[in-house]
Scaffold this active site. Structure first.
Site, PDB file in Angstrom:
ATOM      1  N   SER A  29       3.225  -1.961  10.455  1.00  0.00           N
ATOM      2  CA  SER A  29       4.678  -1.981  10.681  1.00  0.00           C
ATOM      3  C   SER A  29       5.324  -3.330  10.361  1.00  0.00           C
ATOM      4  O   SER A  29       6.246  -3.760  11.044  1.00  0.00           O
ATOM      5  CB  SER A  29       5.007  -1.528  12.107  1.00  0.00           C
ATOM      6  N   GLY A  57       2.128   2.560  10.605  1.00  0.00           N
ATOM      7  CA  GLY A  57       3.040   3.674  10.391  1.00  0.00           C
ATOM      8  C   GLY A  57       3.709   4.165  11.662  1.00  0.00           C
ATOM      9  O   GLY A  57       4.343   5.212  11.676  1.00  0.00           O
ATOM     10  N   GLU A  82      -5.715  -4.782  10.699  1.00  0.00           N
ATOM     11  CA  GLU A  82      -4.736  -3.712  10.855  1.00  0.00           C
ATOM     12  C   GLU A  82      -5.040  -2.906  12.117  1.00  0.00           C
ATOM     13  O   GLU A  82      -5.847  -1.974  12.076  1.00  0.00           O
ATOM     14  CB  GLU A  82      -4.794  -2.787   9.637  1.00  0.00           C
ATOM     15  N   GLY A 126       2.717  -0.880   4.350  1.00  0.00           N
ATOM     16  CA  GLY A 126       2.845   0.505   3.934  1.00  0.00           C
ATOM     17  C   GLY A 126       4.307   0.881   3.764  1.00  0.00           C
ATOM     18  O   GLY A 126       4.916   0.633   2.719  1.00  0.00           O
ATOM     19  N   GLY A 127       4.897   1.447   4.815  1.00  0.00           N
ATOM     20  CA  GLY A 127       6.251   1.997   4.754  1.00  0.00           C
ATOM     21  C   GLY A 127       7.288   1.092   4.095  1.00  0.00           C
ATOM     22  O   GLY A 127       8.040   1.536   3.213  1.00  0.00           O
ATOM     23  N   ASN A 163       0.878  -1.165   0.000  1.00  0.00           N
ATOM     24  CA  ASN A 163       0.000   0.000   0.000  1.00  0.00           C
ATOM     25  C   ASN A 163       0.918   1.218   0.000  1.00  0.00           C
ATOM     26  O   ASN A 163       1.482   1.564   1.035  1.00  0.00           O
ATOM     27  CB  ASN A 163      -0.897  -0.037   1.249  1.00  0.00           C
ATOM     28  N   TRP A 164       1.055   1.830  -1.187  1.00  0.00           N
ATOM     29  CA  TRP A 164       2.000   2.950  -1.291  1.00  0.00           C
ATOM     30  C   TRP A 164       1.466   4.231  -0.668  1.00  0.00           C
ATOM     31  O   TRP A 164       2.194   5.220  -0.569  1.00  0.00           O
ATOM     32  CB  TRP A 164       2.334   3.218  -2.763  1.00  0.00           C
ATOM     33  N   LYS A 165       0.176   4.234  -0.328  1.00  0.00           N
ATOM     34  CA  LYS A 165      -0.442   5.453   0.216  1.00  0.00           C
ATOM     35  C   LYS A 165      -0.174   6.623  -0.726  1.00  0.00           C
ATOM     36  O   LYS A 165      -0.162   6.432  -1.933  1.00  0.00           O
ATOM     37  CB  LYS A 165       0.045   5.706   1.652  1.00  0.00           C
TER      38      LYS A 165
HETATM   39  P1  PGA Z   1       2.686   0.403   7.688  1.00  0.00           P
HETATM   40  O1  PGA Z   1       1.217   0.583   7.016  1.00  0.00           O
HETATM   41  O2  PGA Z   1       3.245  -0.877   7.133  1.00  0.00           O
HETATM   42  O3  PGA Z   1       3.449   1.612   7.232  1.00  0.00           O
HETATM   43  O4  PGA Z   1       2.473   0.341   9.150  1.00  0.00           O
HETATM   44  C1  PGA Z   1       0.354  -0.508   6.884  1.00  0.00           C
HETATM   45  C2  PGA Z   1      -0.929  -0.079   6.230  1.00  0.00           C
HETATM   46  O5  PGA Z   1      -1.371   1.049   6.476  1.00  0.00           O
HETATM   47  O6  PGA Z   1      -1.533  -0.827   5.452  1.00  0.00           O
END
Ligand code: PGA
Length: 250
Positions: free
Chosen positions: A214, A174, A168, A235-236, A10-12
């Site tokens: 995370s 994040g 999640e 995400g990250g 998920n690149w956001k």
């Molecule tokens: P993160 O995000 O890996 O940066 O914690 C996960 C997500 O929001 O799907």
């Protein structure tokens, strides 16, 4: 029953066209020999076409991070399910905690989006999870079950088995604070139990349930080793090709 693991990026709100092209050019050779794992990339809307072009000849799956539930109309700034299909998306993330808590999406809105995704041939990746204060008040199970109940209301069991659900915990996204493997395993078992009670054993055995929050190359294995955890929504650590490729080798 064995479910195919799914590692999803998920690149956001990150990356330009050129950055997306560079990422894909670096990623594809690193995962070319992967056979047993599905890899999904969910870029922002502006990069869906770019990623689609770059993935040609690979098995990388493509998804969006959100959509509106109507198919056309006066909805300035929104994107319709058919528009995502038109760009060759196969998946769409629905009800991500940032949509819920930054943009005010309700369980009812999310339910409409799940229905619209399915009606348009997109596979929903439905995100559920509790906030920190809810966890501290021991409300985790209640929050998850309430979201599941409301978000899947009226959805036929025929579609649930092909869906993806992501647990999640909001406080883990994040923040670098990942849920313990036990927390993740317990929440995912609860979600599968809910699916079992509502839609039956076969559906519960087929539905893929991911952990997100995370996840990094250093901890992915500990989650993937847990019974019932079928993958990760990342995400990250999905923003660099090298790190994302490592996540697929758990
Ligand atoms: P993160 O995000 O890996 O940066 O914690 C996960 C997500 O929001 O799907």
């Amino acid at each position: 029953m064995s479910r195919r693991p799914l590692i999803a990026a998920n690149w956001k709100m990150h990356k330009t066209c050129q950055e997306a092209r560079t990422f894909m050019a670096e990623l594809l050779p690193k995962i070319a020999d992967l056979k047993e794992v599905d890899v999904l990339v969910c870029p922002p809307y502006t990069l869906i076409s770019t990623v689609d072009q770059c993935r040609e000849g690979s098995k990388v799956l493509l998804g969006a991070q959100n959509m509106y539930h109507e198919n056309k109309g006066a909805f300035t700034g929104e994107v319709a399910p058919q528009m995502l299909k038109d760009l060759n998306c196969e998946f769409v993330i629905i009800g991500h905690s940032e949509r819920r808590w930054v943009f005010g999406e309700t369980d009812e809105t999310i339910n409409k989006k799940v229905h619209a995704a399915i009606a348009n041939g997109l596979i929903p990746v439905l995100c559920v999870g509790e906030k920190l204060d809810e966890r501290e008040k021991n409300l985790t199970d209640q929050v998850i079950l309430n979201q599941m109940e409301k978000n899947l209301a009226g959805v036929s069991e025929d579609f649930i088995s092909g869906m993806v659900i992501a647990y999640e915990p909001v406080w883990a996204i994040g923040t670098g604070k990942n849920a313990t493997t036990k927390d993740a395993k317990d929440a995912i078992a609860l979600i599968r139990e809910f699916v079992h009670s509502k839609f039956g054993q076969e559906v519960a055995e087929k539905v893929r349930i991911l952990y997100g929050g995370s996840v990094k190359p250093e901890n992915v294995k500990t989650y993937m080793e847990q019974e019932g955890i079928d993958g990760a929504l990342v995400g990250g650590a999905s923003l660099e090709a090298d790190s994302f490729a490592k996540l697929t080798r758990f």
